[in-house]
Design a protein around this motif. Structure first.
Motif, PDB file in Angstrom:
ATOM      1  N   ASP A 224       0.841  -1.193   0.000  1.00  0.00           N
ATOM      2  CA  ASP A 224       0.000   0.000   0.000  1.00  0.00           C
ATOM      3  C   ASP A 224       0.878   1.246   0.000  1.00  0.00           C
ATOM      4  OD1 ASP A 224      -1.850   2.047   0.567  1.00  0.00           O
ATOM      5  OD2 ASP A 224      -3.134   0.672   1.681  1.00  0.00           O
ATOM      6  N   LEU A 226       0.024   4.321   0.198  1.00  0.00           N
ATOM      7  CA  LEU A 226      -0.408   5.304   1.188  1.00  0.00           C
ATOM      8  C   LEU A 226       0.258   5.059   2.537  1.00  0.00           C
ATOM      9  CD1 LEU A 226      -4.241   5.554   0.417  1.00  0.00           C
ATOM     10  CD2 LEU A 226      -2.472   7.262  -0.065  1.00  0.00           C
ATOM     11  N   ARG A 229       4.010   6.056   2.407  1.00  0.00           N
ATOM     12  CA  ARG A 229       4.220   7.498   2.531  1.00  0.00           C
ATOM     13  C   ARG A 229       4.020   7.952   3.983  1.00  0.00           C
ATOM     14  NH1 ARG A 229       1.608   7.809  -2.605  1.00  0.00           N
ATOM     15  NH2 ARG A 229      -0.405   8.331  -1.644  1.00  0.00           N
ATOM     16  N   SER A 230       3.054   7.356   4.645  1.00  0.00           N
ATOM     17  CA  SER A 230       2.805   7.715   6.041  1.00  0.00           C
ATOM     18  C   SER A 230       3.988   7.349   6.927  1.00  0.00           C
ATOM     19  CB  SER A 230       1.539   7.006   6.555  1.00  0.00           C
ATOM     20  OG  SER A 230       0.396   7.461   5.851  1.00  0.00           O
ATOM     21  N   HIS A 240      -6.153   7.977   9.659  1.00  0.00           N
ATOM     22  CA  HIS A 240      -6.517   7.666   8.278  1.00  0.00           C
ATOM     23  C   HIS A 240      -5.972   6.322   7.814  1.00  0.00           C
ATOM     24  CE1 HIS A 240      -2.414   9.079   7.340  1.00  0.00           C
ATOM     25  NE2 HIS A 240      -2.544   8.382   6.237  1.00  0.00           N
ATOM     26  N   ILE A 241      -4.936   5.810   8.503  1.00  0.00           N
ATOM     27  CA  ILE A 241      -4.356   4.521   8.111  1.00  0.00           C
ATOM     28  C   ILE A 241      -5.385   3.398   8.204  1.00  0.00           C
ATOM     29  CG2 ILE A 241      -2.677   2.741   8.761  1.00  0.00           C
ATOM     30  CD1 ILE A 241      -1.397   4.986   7.309  1.00  0.00           C
ATOM     31  N   THR A 244      -7.172   2.636   4.990  1.00  0.00           N
ATOM     32  CA  THR A 244      -6.451   2.135   3.821  1.00  0.00           C
ATOM     33  C   THR A 244      -6.666   0.632   3.689  1.00  0.00           C
ATOM     34  OG1 THR A 244      -4.416   1.677   5.065  1.00  0.00           O
ATOM     35  CG2 THR A 244      -4.676   3.912   4.158  1.00  0.00           C
TER      36      THR A 244
END
Length: 289
Positions: A224, A226, A229-230, A240-241, A244
């Protein structure tokens, strides 16, 4: 527990939390990220949760969660402060016992030091329902001892061949040294669930054939961007994780693991802290000192 939680904790040992260790044969497979996300998922289910950063010498749970520890386990070992004084409060109220990064003293603890630390950890973790151990990668004595006290061992791997080889090595050593016969496999960074299942079956077939141990597929976590990047932004614990694809996978892994843990007990889970800290192999080592 929070309202709406469906987990039955009646079988939990009275004097300690459930203990789940997250291990890997090699570094870089997402073990710490798995630990953090399982802790947050457990909190959402209503369990009071503590993380022990057991990657002694290379600890980074606090960094992944966007925090900085002022003190670490070396300060405790050298009597500069008490263990309760170094505990951090992370997102959703997850408590963290930080290890130490780049500290040679922690990388190769003597048996007596490990036992002393576990005794202190037993005391501070009593009020919690769940203790997650980020145990470090490989098969060092620190890693093996920490995993030996767990009710459930989660072994994180990726589809890469050397990650699978090292995961099998960890299983083999834990089985031979501590007699563990049941392990959970998490396949991280998988292209698909189908790939994760194939990877699990490959390891499970070899383990069953040569070690006569049983492996359980805890789940597959997709690769993933996203999440990657986190992690780079030190925001891996952001809310927000959980939305995902990877976050949803960790949530499901945690829920199913806790349901299984509270319904079906292994003999290790029925023992107290002293028995967990002193398996027969350890007792022989202590007597030899």
């Amino acid at each position: 527990m929070r309202k709406g939680s469906s987990l039955n904790l009646e079988g939990k040992p009275a004097d300690r939390p459930w203990i789940i260790s997250i291990a890997s044969g090699k570094g870089g497979v997402g073990k710490t990220l798995t630990t953090v996300n399982m802790a947050l998922a457990a909190r959402r289910l209503g369990l009071s949760t503590m993380i022990l950063d057991g990657d002694f010498g290379l600890a980074n749970v606090d960094v992944v969660m966007g925090m900085r520890a002022r003190y670490n386990l070396v300060d405790v070992l050298e009597s500069r402060c008490e263990l309760k004084d170094i505990i951090l409060e992370g997102p959703l109220g997850v408590r963290i016992i930080p290890g130490g990064s780049g500290l040679a003293q922690l990388a190769d603890l003597k048996l007596v030091q490990r036992v002393q630390l576990l005794d202190k950890i037993a005391e501070v973790s009593k009020p919690y329902q769940l203790l997650l151990i980020d145990s470090g990668a490989g098969i060092s004595s620190n890693v093996l001892h920490l995993n030996s006290i767990a009710d459930e061992i989660m072994v994180v791997t990726t589809p890469e061949p050397h990650a699978l080889t090292d995961a099998y090595a960890f299983l083999k050593v834990m089985h031979e040294n501590y007699g563990r016969k049941n392990f959970n496999i998490i396949v991280n960074q998988a292209i698909s669930e189908g790939q994760g299942l194939k990877i699990y079956q490959r390891v499970a077939d070899v383990a069953r054939r040569f070690l006569e141990i049983d492996l359980h597929l805890a789940g597959t976590v997709p690769k993933d961007a996203l999440v990657e990047r986190s992690v780079m932004m030190q925001r891996a614990a952001d809310e927000h994780i959980t939305h995902t694809r990877s976050g949803q996978a960790w949530n499901e892994i945690t829920r199913k693991t806790l349901e299984r843990l509270t319904e079906y007990r292994e003999p290790s889970g029925k023992r107290g802290w002293q028995d967990l800290m002193f398996p027969q192999q350890t007792l022989r080592s202590v007597n030899a000192i």
